[in-house]
Design an enzyme around this catalytic site. Structure first.
Site, mmCIF file in Angstrom:
data_model
loop_
_atom_site.group_PDB
_atom_site.id
_atom_site.type_symbol
_atom_site.label_atom_id
_atom_site.label_comp_id
_atom_site.label_asym_id
_atom_site.label_seq_id
_atom_site.Cartn_x
_atom_site.Cartn_y
_atom_site.Cartn_z
ATOM 1 N N ASP A 14 40.532 37.498 47.616
ATOM 2 C CA ASP A 14 39.967 38.863 47.522
ATOM 3 C C ASP A 14 39.787 39.524 49.185
ATOM 4 O O ASP A 14 39.078 39.079 49.891
ATOM 5 C CB ASP A 14 38.631 38.982 46.993
ATOM 6 C CG ASP A 14 37.962 40.252 46.611
ATOM 7 O OD1 ASP A 14 38.731 41.254 46.594
ATOM 8 O OD2 ASP A 14 36.873 40.221 45.958
ATOM 9 N N ASP A 108 44.361 44.220 45.741
ATOM 10 C CA ASP A 108 43.548 43.355 46.811
ATOM 11 C C ASP A 108 42.975 42.011 46.350
ATOM 12 O O ASP A 108 42.423 41.557 47.146
ATOM 13 C CB ASP A 108 42.518 44.464 47.496
ATOM 14 C CG ASP A 108 41.230 44.762 46.380
ATOM 15 O OD1 ASP A 108 41.595 44.816 45.164
ATOM 16 O OD2 ASP A 108 40.251 44.899 46.839
ATOM 17 N N GLU A 109 43.258 41.932 44.958
ATOM 18 C CA GLU A 109 42.780 40.462 44.747
ATOM 19 C C GLU A 109 43.857 39.933 43.826
ATOM 20 O O GLU A 109 44.600 40.568 42.921
ATOM 21 C CB GLU A 109 41.316 40.415 44.298
ATOM 22 C CG GLU A 109 41.303 41.384 42.998
ATOM 23 C CD GLU A 109 39.743 41.332 42.289
ATOM 24 O OE1 GLU A 109 39.347 40.120 42.276
ATOM 25 O OE2 GLU A 109 39.364 42.351 41.919
#
Length: 360
Positions: A14, A108-109
């Site tokens: 993350d 983003d993860e």
């Protein structure tokens, strides 16, 4: 191939305050300052907040006016989704050096299954450290990671030492970790569900574990079995590299209510372009277009249209959007927000999209 009875090795990566961190990286003048990515107008919403802003209680999805009230020095930066997409591709390229089993959750993860990995590294923690180091070296950004034997615990672990941290939950300590964790922090338990659990006397994973399956199904329906098993540290969901989103969309809240068609069409165009750009980058095709309208009194409606062939261009998407938008005019009340989304998604090349459209 997974060995029966052998614990899996799952990493959840993350990025830390991703949008805000990209902005601070690209503009040194913003470093160390409280910033919010989003529109600072009266009816704007925070898309992301830097850690400096989070210290004041500013967080994503917060109305801009509330954020400014909490942090008077807050600096608003308009989002640059093209830049975030480019960095995301760099990060996913790093993931692919270790495993093909990558399940993106957002820009983003992502989850990674490294039980069997391309580098033959036996310790998942070592892989997570290498990945975090490469992300820092290649992008200048920090990432936090959680390592565990299933997806739920890997996700929970990645939150433990943010920002720029690594946390491991082993099969031995997994059940005890869950028992001590407040249910409001469980992935999959939103504010409404947490409040319902609170009313039932369920505050921690231990309280949840004390509930039998029939009780949880009675009060939480189809989610009951999920809660029953995660309370015991059990999550059999596999990392799915072919995970397909059910829909993609974008929306915008306007600084003043819209009353005429031309202004509404102009307001909808950037959303059409954003959604179409996502389709092109990710090689996705769609057949169903949905228009969302929120009126000035906060009531809202949706209008959808499904076409026979996959939409082949931004222009074609705009045409369908206008078919949905134009019958709403003249409007009896102003439009506060417009949203555009696509569903009935599938993967295909842009060339295939054109061929399918012309074939029909």
């Amino acid at each position: 191939m997974e060995t029966p009875g052998r614990p899996r090795k799952i990493i959840h990566v993350d990025m830390d305050a991703f949008y805000a961190s990209v902005e601070q990286r690209d503009n040194p003048e913003l470093r160390g300052l409280p910033i919010a990515v989003g529109h600072g107008e009266a009816r704007g919403v925070v898309a992301a907040a830097s850690y400096e802003a989070r210290k004041f209680g500013v967080h994503s999805a917060m109305p801009s006016v509330t954020a400014k009230r909490k942090c008077p020095e807050l600096i608003f930066v308009r989002p640059r989704f093209g830049a975030y997409q480019a960095v995301s591709q760099q990060i996913h390229a790093i993931f692919a050096e270790y495993t093909p089993l990558i399940e993106p959750l957002s820009l983003d993860e992502a989850y990674l299954d490294v039980t069997e990995n391309l580098k033959g590294i036996g310790v998942a923690t070592e892989i997570a450290e290498e990945i975090r180091g490469k992300i820092k070296a290649r992008t200048g950004l920090t990432a936090s990671a959680g390592v565990s034997y299933n997806k739920f615990l890997a996700k929970m672990a990645s939150d433990q030492r943010k920002p720029d941290g690594l946390f491991v939950i082993t099969p031995k300590n997994g059940p005890a970790f869950v028992e001590a964790l407040p249910v409001k922090k469980f992935h999959g338990v939103g504010p409404a569900t947490a409040e319902r659990m609170h009313r039932l006397g369920i505050e921690t994973g231990g309280d949840l574990k004390a509930c039998d399956l029939a009780f949880l199904q009675q009060h939480f329906g189809k989610s009951g079995p999920y809660f029953y098993w995660i309370a015991r540290g059990v999550d059999e969901r596999r990392v799915k590299p072919d995970r397909v989103r059910k829909s993609i969309g974008a929306e915008d809240t306007f600084s003043a209510d819209i009353h005429d068609f031309e202004t509404a069409r102009s307001g909808l165009q950037p959303l059409i372009e954003k959604v179409w750009r996502y389709c092109e980058v990710n090689r996705i095709q769609a057949k169903t277009v949905t228009l969302k309208v929120k009126w000035g009194d906060f009531t809202q409606i949706t209008r959808s249209k499904t076409v026979t062939a996959p939409i082949a261009s931004a222009g074609e998407l705009a045409d369908v959007a206008m078919l949905l938008l134009s019958p709403l005019f003249p409007v009896a009340k102003g439009i506060r927000l417009l949203g555009m989304s696509l569903s009935s998604l599938d993967s295909a090349s842009i060339e295939d999209k054109h061929q399918l459209a012309f074939a029909l």
